[in-house]
Design a protein around this motif. Structure first.
Motif, PDB file in Angstrom:
ATOM      1  N   GLU A  79     -66.139   7.594 -57.202  1.00  0.00           N
ATOM      2  CA  GLU A  79     -66.902   8.579 -57.972  1.00  0.00           C
ATOM      3  C   GLU A  79     -67.082   9.867 -57.174  1.00  0.00           C
ATOM      4  N   GLN A  80     -67.341   9.728 -55.901  1.00  0.00           N
ATOM      5  CA  GLN A  80     -67.517  10.908 -55.050  1.00  0.00           C
ATOM      6  C   GLN A  80     -66.233  11.736 -54.990  1.00  0.00           C
ATOM      7  N   ALA A  81     -65.108  11.064 -54.838  1.00  0.00           N
ATOM      8  CA  ALA A  81     -63.834  11.773 -54.789  1.00  0.00           C
ATOM      9  C   ALA A  81     -63.492  12.405 -56.135  1.00  0.00           C
ATOM     10  N   LEU A  82     -63.741  11.687 -57.232  1.00  0.00           N
ATOM     11  CA  LEU A  82     -63.483  12.239 -58.565  1.00  0.00           C
ATOM     12  C   LEU A  82     -64.337  13.466 -58.833  1.00  0.00           C
ATOM     13  N   ALA A  83     -65.587  13.436 -58.374  1.00  0.00           N
ATOM     14  CA  ALA A  83     -66.472  14.593 -58.563  1.00  0.00           C
ATOM     15  C   ALA A  83     -65.933  15.824 -57.865  1.00  0.00           C
ATOM     16  N   ALA A  84     -65.140  15.611 -56.810  1.00  0.00           N
ATOM     17  CA  ALA A  84     -64.514  16.734 -56.100  1.00  0.00           C
ATOM     18  C   ALA A  84     -63.175  17.114 -56.711  1.00  0.00           C
ATOM     19  N   GLY A  85     -62.791  16.432 -57.799  1.00  0.00           N
ATOM     20  CA  GLY A  85     -61.541  16.753 -58.489  1.00  0.00           C
ATOM     21  C   GLY A  85     -60.315  16.125 -57.867  1.00  0.00           C
ATOM     22  N   ALA A  86     -60.516  15.165 -56.963  1.00  0.00           N
ATOM     23  CA  ALA A  86     -59.391  14.548 -56.266  1.00  0.00           C
ATOM     24  C   ALA A  86     -58.842  13.349 -57.027  1.00  0.00           C
ATOM     25  N   THR A  87     -57.621  12.979 -56.695  1.00  0.00           N
ATOM     26  CA  THR A  87     -57.033  11.735 -57.165  1.00  0.00           C
ATOM     27  C   THR A  87     -57.371  10.650 -56.151  1.00  0.00           C
ATOM     28  N   VAL A  88     -57.618   9.443 -56.647  1.00  0.00           N
ATOM     29  CA  VAL A  88     -58.036   8.326 -55.809  1.00  0.00           C
ATOM     30  C   VAL A  88     -56.989   7.225 -55.854  1.00  0.00           C
ATOM     31  N   VAL A  89     -56.635   6.710 -54.691  1.00  0.00           N
ATOM     32  CA  VAL A  89     -55.849   5.484 -54.589  1.00  0.00           C
ATOM     33  C   VAL A  89     -56.769   4.462 -53.946  1.00  0.00           C
ATOM     34  N   VAL A  90     -57.110   3.390 -54.675  1.00  0.00           N
ATOM     35  CA  VAL A  90     -58.113   2.443 -54.209  1.00  0.00           C
ATOM     36  C   VAL A  90     -57.520   1.045 -54.096  1.00  0.00           C
ATOM     37  N   GLU A 110     -64.541  12.457 -66.901  1.00  0.00           N
ATOM     38  CA  GLU A 110     -65.194  13.751 -66.692  1.00  0.00           C
ATOM     39  C   GLU A 110     -64.597  14.537 -65.535  1.00  0.00           C
ATOM     40  N   SER A 111     -63.562  14.004 -64.913  1.00  0.00           N
ATOM     41  CA  SER A 111     -62.984  14.611 -63.715  1.00  0.00           C
ATOM     42  C   SER A 111     -61.584  15.138 -63.985  1.00  0.00           C
ATOM     43  N   ASN A 112     -61.147  16.077 -63.162  1.00  0.00           N
ATOM     44  CA  ASN A 112     -59.754  16.515 -63.194  1.00  0.00           C
ATOM     45  C   ASN A 112     -58.851  15.550 -62.442  1.00  0.00           C
ATOM     46  N   GLY A 113     -59.461  14.652 -61.686  1.00  0.00           N
ATOM     47  CA  GLY A 113     -58.693  13.665 -60.942  1.00  0.00           C
ATOM     48  C   GLY A 113     -58.532  12.381 -61.727  1.00  0.00           C
ATOM     49  N   SER A 114     -57.921  11.410 -61.090  1.00  0.00           N
ATOM     50  CA  SER A 114     -57.729  10.099 -61.717  1.00  0.00           C
ATOM     51  C   SER A 114     -57.704   9.041 -60.630  1.00  0.00           C
ATOM     52  N   VAL A 115     -57.738   7.777 -61.062  1.00  0.00           N
ATOM     53  CA  VAL A 115     -57.772   6.651 -60.134  1.00  0.00           C
ATOM     54  C   VAL A 115     -56.511   5.811 -60.306  1.00  0.00           C
TER      55      VAL A 115
END
Length: 355
Positions: A79-90, A110-115
């Motif tokens: 969530e923290q990374a998405l709030a910064a607009g980043a893409t997440v690899v988890v 709600e983010s420009n990023g994705s997981v």
């Protein structure tokens, strides 16, 4: 060039660093993040990463975040990374509950990023070839399947504080070990319909199960048996698919190559089966590198990186259903775990039988 932060510098983080190192012209790892500063600094030194910090908030700029922490922290960090607009690899397990995944899906929307969720076994050439064969029905219809993750973990393994805990790890071998093979099973056979399961704490002194067994019915009519264990001295990861005209076995431990597949034709279908298996991609082992390459390709093409959060939720829903069936003694249909269900919020629902 994508700026990358690796969060969590334990053992699995090395696989991520190695995968990223394979793309020096596409990514730059700018920070190693770990609550233990000494560990972060040692990892940064090992992988020539310029910064070592104790919180993602301390990283000034990043496009991509790789999360390699214990499962209980995955959603909050994502969530923290998405709030910064980043893409997440988890890493898997994605989260410790379905409710947490649904919360993350809302944050992603709600983010420009994705997981993207690590599911590295989907990306070997052998799995891709098998998926093409299933789609084309070259071997006929799949009829039954088996999925066994039989590993061995001793008391020293469970001495790590977050292991063997529904609160932090989310569960035992059903959640933390067999999930990779079950994910590949679903990637091959599609939507599951119903599961009936058993689970037990047979030997290990943990809060979770150390063995589970499940029978799964798929929408296609395929039946599959699943075994997950951490009490098996001869360790193996084994998937078997029986089709009308052939059997395909995949036997490995933590990752496979093309050589780990065995194909057995039914009588009278030898030439057809051999020709079909010879076609398609070859030479790519299952690995974090294979999936990270696919993630970077998707980012370049501005498409959703694989494996999407919603796809990964399907696998986690199966895990939750196995626990619910095992702990209630009843079959669990797909979609039966609603937001109000205790098993949506914890994999052990109101508590494991031995709690």
């Amino acid at each position: 060039m994508y700026q990358v932060a690796i969060v969590g510098t334990g053992a699995i983080a090395a696989a991520h660093a190695e995968a990223l190192r394979a793309h020096p012209d596409r990514v730059r790892v700018v920070a190693a993040v770990d609550v233990d500063r000494d560990r972060a600094e040692a990892f940064a030194k090992q992988w020539s990463i310029p910064a070592a910090v104790t919180a993602l908030a301390e990283v000034d700029e990043y496009d991509l975040v790789h999360i390699c922490t214990p499962p209980g922290s995955h959603v909050e960090l994502s969530e923290q990374a998405l709030a910064a607009g980043a893409t997440v690899v988890v890493e898997k397990p994605l989260a410790t509950s379905l409710a947490a995944v649904d919360r993350l899906l809302a944050a992603e929307a709600e983010s420009n990023g994705s997981v993207a969720v690590i599911s590295q076994h989907r990306f070997g050439s052998g799995a891709e070839r098998l998926r093409n064969i299933i789609t084309s029905e070259t071997f006929g219809r799949p009829l039954i399947a088996t999925c066994h993750t039989q590993w061995y973990r001793d008391a020293a393994y469970f001495a790590v504080p977050w292991r063997g805990s529904f609160e932090i790890e989310g569960g035992g071998p059903t959640m933390g070990h067999g999930i990779h093979q079950m994910d590949l099973l679903l990637a091959m056979l599609g939507e599951w319909q119903e599961v009936t399961a058993l689970a037990a704490r047979t030997s290990r002194d943990t809060g979770t199960e150390d063995v589970s067994m499940a029978m799964i019915r798929f929408n296609s009519g395929v039946l599959a048996s699943v075994v997950n264990s951490v009490v098996s001295p001869r360790e193996v990861s084994h998937l078997r698919f029986d089709f009308e005209h052939a059997t395909v076995d995949l036997e490995h431990l933590y990752g496979y190559t093309d050589d780990d597949f065995t194909v057995t034709a039914a009588p009278g279908h030898e030439d057809q089966v051999a020709a079909a298996w010879a076609e398609g991609p070859h030479g790519r082992p299952s690995s974090h590198t294979a999936q990270v390459t696919a993630v970077l390709d998707a980012l370049d093409n501005k498409t959703v990186p694989p494996v999407s959060l919603r796809e990964a939720r399907t696998t986690l829903e199966l895990v939750a259903a196995i626990y619910r069936s095992a702990f209630t003694g009843r079959p669990v249909p797909r979609g039966d775990i609603t937001p109000a269900d205790p098993f949506a919020h914890r994999m052990d629902g109101p508590g494991a039988p031995w709690a």
